[in-house]
Design a protein around this motif. Sequence first.
Motif, mmCIF file in Angstrom:
data_model
loop_
_atom_site.group_PDB
_atom_site.id
_atom_site.type_symbol
_atom_site.label_atom_id
_atom_site.label_comp_id
_atom_site.label_asym_id
_atom_site.label_seq_id
_atom_site.Cartn_x
_atom_site.Cartn_y
_atom_site.Cartn_z
ATOM 1 N N VAL A 158 0.842 -1.200 0.000
ATOM 2 C CA VAL A 158 0.000 0.000 0.000
ATOM 3 C C VAL A 158 0.877 1.250 0.000
ATOM 4 C CG1 VAL A 158 -1.675 1.344 1.344
ATOM 5 C CG2 VAL A 158 -2.002 -1.125 1.023
ATOM 6 N N ALA A 159 1.892 1.293 0.838
ATOM 7 C CA ALA A 159 2.759 2.475 0.904
ATOM 8 C C ALA A 159 3.435 2.739 -0.439
ATOM 9 C CB ALA A 159 3.793 2.308 2.014
ATOM 10 N N ARG A 160 3.876 1.686 -1.122
ATOM 11 C CA ARG A 160 4.525 1.872 -2.421
ATOM 12 C C ARG A 160 3.548 2.324 -3.501
ATOM 13 N NH1 ARG A 160 8.578 -3.345 -2.415
ATOM 14 N NH2 ARG A 160 10.151 -2.417 -1.047
ATOM 15 N N MET A 161 2.285 2.056 -3.326
ATOM 16 C CA MET A 161 1.280 2.484 -4.303
ATOM 17 C C MET A 161 0.995 3.976 -4.202
ATOM 18 S SD MET A 161 -1.401 -0.739 -4.000
ATOM 19 C CE MET A 161 -2.724 0.363 -3.752
ATOM 20 N N LEU A 162 1.274 4.562 -3.059
ATOM 21 C CA LEU A 162 0.943 5.957 -2.804
ATOM 22 C C LEU A 162 2.041 6.893 -3.295
ATOM 23 C CD1 LEU A 162 -0.427 5.367 0.783
ATOM 24 C CD2 LEU A 162 -1.756 5.600 -1.329
ATOM 25 N N VAL A 163 1.682 8.152 -3.507
ATOM 26 C CA VAL A 163 2.629 9.151 -4.009
ATOM 27 C C VAL A 163 3.185 10.014 -2.880
ATOM 28 C CG1 VAL A 163 2.870 11.150 -5.530
ATOM 29 C CG2 VAL A 163 1.478 9.212 -6.243
ATOM 30 N N SER A 164 2.336 10.406 -1.957
ATOM 31 C CA SER A 164 2.711 11.335 -0.904
ATOM 32 C C SER A 164 3.537 10.651 0.190
ATOM 33 C CB SER A 164 1.444 11.928 -0.283
ATOM 34 O OG SER A 164 1.758 12.608 0.904
ATOM 35 N N PRO A 165 4.758 11.144 0.419
ATOM 36 C CA PRO A 165 5.581 10.567 1.491
ATOM 37 C C PRO A 165 4.920 10.644 2.867
ATOM 38 C CG PRO A 165 6.934 11.943 0.078
ATOM 39 C CD PRO A 165 5.500 12.161 -0.340
ATOM 40 N N GLN A 166 4.133 11.695 3.100
ATOM 41 C CA GLN A 166 3.474 11.824 4.397
ATOM 42 C C GLN A 166 2.451 10.701 4.594
ATOM 43 O OE1 GLN A 166 3.644 14.240 2.083
ATOM 44 N NE2 GLN A 166 4.615 16.016 3.001
ATOM 45 N N ILE A 167 1.698 10.396 3.553
ATOM 46 C CA ILE A 167 0.705 9.329 3.658
ATOM 47 C C ILE A 167 1.399 7.976 3.721
ATOM 48 C CG2 ILE A 167 -1.315 8.238 2.616
ATOM 49 C CD1 ILE A 167 -1.973 10.987 1.363
ATOM 50 N N GLN A 168 2.443 7.802 2.931
ATOM 51 C CA GLN A 168 3.215 6.559 2.995
ATOM 52 C C GLN A 168 3.715 6.327 4.416
ATOM 53 O OE1 GLN A 168 6.142 7.659 -0.007
ATOM 54 N NE2 GLN A 168 5.404 6.007 -1.349
ATOM 55 N N SER A 169 4.298 7.366 4.983
ATOM 56 C CA SER A 169 4.831 7.269 6.345
ATOM 57 C C SER A 169 3.730 6.956 7.351
ATOM 58 C CB SER A 169 5.538 8.576 6.703
ATOM 59 O OG SER A 169 6.130 8.483 7.961
ATOM 60 N N SER A 170 2.574 7.540 7.146
ATOM 61 C CA SER A 170 1.439 7.282 8.039
ATOM 62 C C SER A 170 0.993 5.822 7.956
ATOM 63 C CB SER A 170 0.281 8.215 7.682
ATOM 64 O OG SER A 170 -0.813 7.990 8.528
ATOM 65 N N VAL A 171 0.945 5.279 6.760
ATOM 66 C CA VAL A 171 0.595 3.860 6.577
ATOM 67 C C VAL A 171 1.593 2.984 7.331
ATOM 68 C CG1 VAL A 171 0.528 1.958 4.886
ATOM 69 C CG2 VAL A 171 -0.620 4.119 4.381
ATOM 70 N N LEU A 172 2.875 3.275 7.167
ATOM 71 C CA LEU A 172 3.918 2.466 7.803
ATOM 72 C C LEU A 172 3.884 2.582 9.320
ATOM 73 C CD1 LEU A 172 6.849 3.260 5.356
ATOM 74 C CD2 LEU A 172 5.436 1.178 5.416
ATOM 75 N N SER A 173 3.794 3.795 9.825
ATOM 76 C CA SER A 173 3.813 3.962 11.283
ATOM 77 C C SER A 173 2.558 3.386 11.914
ATOM 78 C CB SER A 173 4.013 5.428 11.672
ATOM 79 O OG SER A 173 2.960 6.225 11.202
ATOM 80 N N SER A 174 1.408 3.570 11.280
ATOM 81 C CA SER A 174 0.172 2.978 11.802
ATOM 82 C C SER A 174 0.264 1.458 11.826
ATOM 83 C CB SER A 174 -1.028 3.406 10.954
ATOM 84 O OG SER A 174 -1.208 4.792 11.006
ATOM 85 N N SER A 175 0.811 0.902 10.767
ATOM 86 C CA SER A 175 0.956 -0.557 10.699
ATOM 87 C C SER A 175 1.915 -1.054 11.764
ATOM 88 C CB SER A 175 1.433 -0.981 9.310
ATOM 89 O OG SER A 175 0.443 -0.681 8.356
ATOM 90 N N TYR A 176 3.048 -0.357 11.930
ATOM 91 C CA TYR A 176 3.993 -0.776 12.955
ATOM 92 C C TYR A 176 3.380 -0.673 14.345
ATOM 93 C CZ TYR A 176 7.816 -1.429 16.053
ATOM 94 O OH TYR A 176 8.584 -1.926 17.066
ATOM 95 N N GLU A 177 2.674 0.407 14.629
ATOM 96 C CA GLU A 177 2.033 0.561 15.940
ATOM 97 C C GLU A 177 1.057 -0.575 16.211
ATOM 98 O OE1 GLU A 177 0.308 4.482 16.004
ATOM 99 O OE2 GLU A 177 2.267 5.425 15.722
ATOM 100 N N GLU A 178 0.280 -0.962 15.208
ATOM 101 C CA GLU A 178 -0.683 -2.053 15.382
ATOM 102 C C GLU A 178 0.029 -3.386 15.587
ATOM 103 O OE1 GLU A 178 -4.104 -4.102 16.009
ATOM 104 O OE2 GLU A 178 -3.765 -1.937 16.069
ATOM 105 N N VAL A 179 1.079 -3.630 14.803
ATOM 106 C CA VAL A 179 1.852 -4.864 14.956
ATOM 107 C C VAL A 179 2.473 -4.924 16.350
ATOM 108 C CG1 VAL A 179 3.985 -6.005 14.174
ATOM 109 C CG2 VAL A 179 2.277 -5.269 12.499
ATOM 110 N N ALA A 180 3.087 -3.818 16.780
ATOM 111 C CA ALA A 180 3.705 -3.777 18.109
ATOM 112 C C ALA A 180 2.662 -3.997 19.204
ATOM 113 C CB ALA A 180 4.435 -2.452 18.308
#
Length: 186
Positions: A158-180
């Motif tokens: 999903v992050a690689r599909m997106l253009v905006s680095p801010q949204i990409q970062s949000s996807v990654l951090s949200s996913s990491y927080e949920e995994v943790a």
Amino acid sequence: MRYSASHKLETRQKLLESSSVSAKQEGFATVGVDGLMKAIGLTGGAFYSHFSSKDELFASIVERELRQSLERLSGDGELSRVRLERCLKHYLSMAHVEQPGTGCALPALGAEIARADSAVRQQAEHWICRLHESWAGILQSDSLAWAILSQCVGALVVARMLVSPQIQSSVLSSSYEEVARQIDAH
């Protein structure tokens, strides 16, 4: 001129390494044999002295990449919860999004693996199940290991599909927080 067996093996390894990077960056189906060989300074005809077909090369790439992922992400059974969380943090990073050629093959090649013949899919299944088994042992949960593996791969796609680095970062951090959170709760 005949080449030594070691030269042929070295050339095969260079071809595998170069082809893996190309496949993860551009997709395996889009790169031709001539382009793969040109990347390592050889002609397209030399390809067939290393692989009988492009499909055989793809199978070798899948095996190589997933074996390396297992080594990086499981530490051959010596992975602790703390190290697993560190690995997952690195996996769900902008560096991983921005550098698919040096990252995990699953987000980059998953769709092509899914369309490949059963031998390639069985090879992928073997290595994915070994990674799952390692994580399930650490987490003491088969289902949590599958959920985290799927979450991580999906988040990167999903992050690689997106253009905006801010949204990409949000996807990654949200996913990491949920995994943790899932790891801590278990």
